[in-house]
Design an enzyme around this catalytic site. Structure first.
Site, PDB file in Angstrom:
ATOM      1  CE  LYS A  11       0.694   1.471   4.457  1.00  0.00           C
ATOM      2  NZ  LYS A  11       1.611   2.583   4.653  1.00  0.00           N
ATOM      3  CG  ASP A 137      -0.620  -0.625   8.312  1.00  0.00           C
ATOM      4  OD1 ASP A 137      -1.486   0.227   8.595  1.00  0.00           O
ATOM      5  OD2 ASP A 137       0.563  -0.332   8.037  1.00  0.00           O
TER       6      ASP A 137
END
Length: 293
Positions: A11, A137
């Site tokens: 990401k 995350d």
């Protein structure tokens, strides 16, 4: 012998704001995350023994219980009282310790993979709850797409992401940045420029990527770029090669630039490769962990 293969995606952050600190030491954040099509391949196969064995194409990651994938496998086994062993092979393509959630994404792939391999029938919500025990995350990495993350990063609101005609130039300099030290170095009272996340989400909704690019802010960059001049050097090279905007991702040291034109991104890549080894041109992705085949 049962086995499964998965893609585990990286990401980038289109913004990071830090709002405060909880009693337990975790920081409260508000940030926009976007999955990109740069991924590791994770292969899981069952063993006759009860061991968890980790192998990889790189020696730069721990291949023992210190690796978050080991912890993910153990978490599933303990929670569901499973007495089987597995071998995990990690084909690393995502830069390591880069601020791109490579480790979290690998852990997410283990949860998704074992859920399938062992027919546990866990829902996405249940997988995310398990993932959060491993790291803030991990829930995002399971599903991917684009999201506004709040709390310590686990409260996700899915939003429209970058369009697929935008090229993303990614460069990771050969530095190690400690996330803990970056957060500790942040003076919460004196952050002058903060991202306007509502505005950025609006830009994404309306496909106004130039406006988004000019207004991306990562408050952690103030700390990391003071220590490492490479960050502004990479941004300069990206901007000189017609990036709409460039910024550090996570706590660093990876920097990315957004490009309207893939040719410009590739030109920027060639320029960066003269000084840096890990440079990629990718697109955004609507997927997080994906089962192959």
């Amino acid at each position: 012998m049962n086995s499964i293969e998965l893609k585990s995606r990286a990401k980038i952050n289109l913004s990071i704001d830090v709002l405060g600190k909880r009693v337990d030491g975790y920081h409260l954040v508000e940030m926009i995350m976007q999955t990109i099509d740069l991924y590791d391949i994770i292969k899981i196969k069952e063993l006759e023994t009860e061991e968890i064995i980790i192998k990889s194409n790189t020696s730069d990651i721990p291949l023992n219980e210190d690796n978050i994938v080991y912890k993910a496998a153990e978490l599933i086994r303990d929670n569901f009282n499973i007495k089987k062993g597995i071998e995990i092979f990690i084909e690393k393509n995502i830069p390591i310790a880069a601020g791109m959630a490579g480790g979290s994404s690998n852990a997410a792939a283990i949860l998704v993979g074992l859920n399938k391999l062992w027919n546990l029938n866990l829902s996405e919500k249940e997988l995310k709850e398990l993932g959060f025990k491993l790291g803030a995350d991990v829930p995002f990495c399971i599903v991917g797409k684009a999201a506004l993350a709040q709390g310590v990063g686990e409260e996700l609101t899915y939003i429209k992401g970058l369009p697929d005609d935008i090229s993303i130039l990614v460069c990771k300099p050969e530095l190690f940045v400690s996330t803990k030290e970056v957060y500790e170095g942040l003076d919460l009272k004196n952050i002058n420029i903060k991202p306007d996340n509502k505005y950025l989400i609006n830009c994404l909704e309306n496909n106004e990527i130039e406006l988004l690019s000019k207004n991306m802010v990562n408050v952690l960059e103030t700390v990391t770029s003071k220590k490492h001049k490479e960050i502004s050097d990479i941004e300069k090279i990206m901007n000189k090669n017609k990036a709409l905007g460039s910024m550090m991702s996570g706590s660093g040291p990876t920097v990315f630039g957004l490009y309207k034109n893939e040719e410009d991104a590739l030109k920027g890549k060639r320029e960066l490769l003269k000084k840096y080894k890990q440079v990629y041109v990718v697109k955004s992705s609507e997927k997080g962990v994906e089962i192959n085949g």
